[in-house]
Design an enzyme around this catalytic site. Structure first.
Site, short mmCIF file in Angstrom:
data_model
loop_
_atom_site.label_atom_id
_atom_site.label_comp_id
_atom_site.label_asym_id
_atom_site.label_seq_id
_atom_site.Cartn_x
_atom_site.Cartn_y
_atom_site.Cartn_z
N LYS A 259 1.02 -22.06 -47.65
CA LYS A 259 -0.29 -22.72 -47.63
C LYS A 259 -0.23 -23.95 -48.53
O LYS A 259 0.26 -23.90 -49.66
CB LYS A 259 -1.36 -21.75 -48.12
N SER B 82 -9.53 -19.77 -46.15
CA SER B 82 -8.91 -21.07 -46.21
C SER B 82 -7.42 -21.08 -45.88
O SER B 82 -6.81 -22.14 -45.74
CB SER B 82 -9.14 -21.69 -47.59
N SER C 122 -9.95 -15.55 -48.38
CA SER C 122 -9.17 -16.61 -47.73
C SER C 122 -7.80 -16.18 -47.24
O SER C 122 -7.15 -16.92 -46.51
CB SER C 122 -9.02 -17.80 -48.68
#
Length: 519
Positions: A123, A198, A222
């Protein structure tokens, strides 16, 4: 129960209804062609098995890395999950891994490089040296990580090879991965739907079979929400078990380290203990992952929602039924099962929100690295967003509008909810102990249509509550709903009892099929 928060939830549920025509018109068309099938068998091997076959010279790391690169190039035009790749560097690192294997005894490799030659993805907010570290913010578009985040560094030290950094919403402030730099990430199971956030880029890549596992971060769901939306496994560890050093955004408030965790996302449950052990580094002994856990000795508690609260998003029947099937599976195998009864659980959103509101240092998308004294007007930015003229994402701006609602909490009410959160944490720890887990919805619905996340903000209470309480939670896929979308539940345990959730995840994977590729 906080009246104004209930009213906000009811208002947002009305927004859900009003948005449907807008979503239907602007939310994109359904993909008419089948999602590309996985044709290379190397892409279907769990990480721990793949590492063993590479060590034993049955497979070459270079061939595996090239296979994943080919898959990424095939599917990324359909999901838009990649921020920046490092394919040439990854191939070179794979060649070095193969050379080391040729000249080294397997036992030494197992001890020092347990996942040598296995590719993974990161990420963008978690820090990969030399890669973008923008947080999806135009104000940071030229920022790059000068060092690996600590969890990424530990995986690389174990022999893993990073392929890329993946998409995230601006400042990780949305449950839909969109920003003004990379754009919107699409769900591989239905392009009209979000991959979540996210860690949505990771969720989409792993769900699409274009990544075996990845590093995600979770401040309010997330990791688990994208895992739920994309049909994969995701583990939010006990608060503090994995270092968050190198993550962006960050806060100086020590309470932020309880909310924010870094953790693994993977296609196969059997990989999670090894990944967690590596990523925990010096904290790994506290997790006792080497201990043998017998499923028959685990007690199962369950709840199909947070209890009565008109402001909550109702849990879909398909998700409730999946949860009940999981409970019945273990009940049929002799495990003790019991419906959970936790005081203050119906106020879960209030409790989670109070912990967030108690932060004294909240990262701001309006902070410009080159002009830290610049000020911004929220109403003006909202108008600019409506006109498509803002450099900030609408979701990012809306977060600070909602965060401003903290003024609706009096100091006395805030203390009351913080006290109730502490009591709920103590009650859960006492109930679950060292041998109990809680089955609980990860999110009330399957993957949302694009733009629907605004009306479903209250749904995040199901995951954010456990960030606020600092408890570990593992998302486990349990098949599909009536629309063919992945669904699942989260397995919650007491602090540093992560291994219980991972054990249950492995059993549920065997019983219900785990990750299944998009059709």
């Amino acid at each position: 129960m906080e009246f104004w928060l209930v009213c906000l939830g009811l208002f947002l549920r009305l927004v859900n209804v009003l948005l449907k025509p807008f979503v239907a018109f602007f939310g994109g068309a359904k993909r008419t062609t089948p999602f590309p099938e996985i044709r290379n068998d190397m892409l279907n091997i769990p990480a721990v098995d793949l590492a063993e076959r590479i060590r034993n010279k049955e497979l070459r790391s270079e061939d595996v890395v090239r296979a994943y690169i080919e898959r990424i190039r095939e599917v990324n035009p359909l999901i838009n999950a990649v921020v920046e790749e490092r394919f040439e560097a990854a191939i070179e690192e794979a060649r070095k891994a193969d050379a080391l294997i040729r000249d080294t005894q397997p036992l030494w490799l197992i001890k020092n490089y347990p996942l040598l030659g296995v590719p993974f993805t990161v990420k963008e907010s978690c820090g990969l040296r030399g890669a973008p570290l923008t947080g999806g913010s135009l104000a940071r578009k030229d920022r790059r990580a000068t060092a690996d985040g600590e969890s990424v560094a530990l995986l690389r030290a174990a022999g893993c090879i990073p392929l890329l950094v993946s998409n995230t919403p601006e400042y990780c402030l949305n449950w839909e991965s969109y920003n003004h730099i990379t754009g919107r990430t699409l769900n591989p199971y239905d392009s009209r739907r979000t991959a979540g956030g996210s860690s949505g880029g990771e969720g989409a890549l792993i769900g699409a079979g274009a990544s075996l596992f990845g590093v995600g971060s979770d401040v309010a769901g997330s990791i688990r929400v994208p895992a739920h939306f994309n049909g994969i496994f995701g583990h939010k560890p006990t608060a503090g078990a994995i270092s968050i050093h190198g993550h962006f955004p960050m806060s100086t408030d020590e309470k932020f380290a309880r909310l924010l965790t870094v953790g693994p996302m993977a296609r196969y449950a059997k990989d999670l203990p090894t990944l967690l052990h590596i990523m925990a580094g010096p904290n790994a002994p506290r997790l006792r992952l080497d201990e043998i856990v017998s499923t028959k000795d685990i007690r199962v508690y369950y709840a199909d929602d947070m209890g009565f609260n008109p402001g909550h998003v109702p849990v879909d029947d398909d998700i409730k039924m999946a949860l009940y099937r999981a409970v019945q599976y273990f009940k049929g195998h002799g495990l003790a099962t019991e419906r959970a009864d936790f005081e203050h659980l119906p106020e879960g959103m209030e409790l989670a929100f109070s912990v967030l509101q108690s932060l004294t240092d909240v990262p701001s998308i309006f902070h410009h690295p080159d002009n830290p004294k610049a000020t911004h007007s929220l109403p003006l930015e909202l108008v600019r967003c409506a006109l498509g003229q803002s450099r900030y994402s609408l979701a990012g701006v809306m977060f600070y509008v909602i965060f401003g609602l903290r003024h609706f909490f009096s100091a006395e009410r805030l203390e009351t909810y913080l006290d109730r959160a502490a009591k709920l944490r103590d009650q859960m720890i006492e109930t679950l102990g060292t041998d109990g887990v809680l089955f609980f919805p990860t999110y009330p619905t399957a993957a949302l249509r694009h733009y629907e996340s605004f009306g479903h903000i209250m749904g995040v209470g199901y995951t954010m509550l456990f960030n606020a309480l600092g408890l570990p939670a593992t998302h486990v896929p349990l098949g599909f709903d009536r629309n063919g979308l992945p669904i699942g539940i989260q397995i919650v345990a007491a602090p540093y009892q992560d291994r219980l959730g991972l054990c249950i995840a492995r059993e549920l994977e065997a019983a219900f099929g785990g990750w299944q590729a998009p059709k």
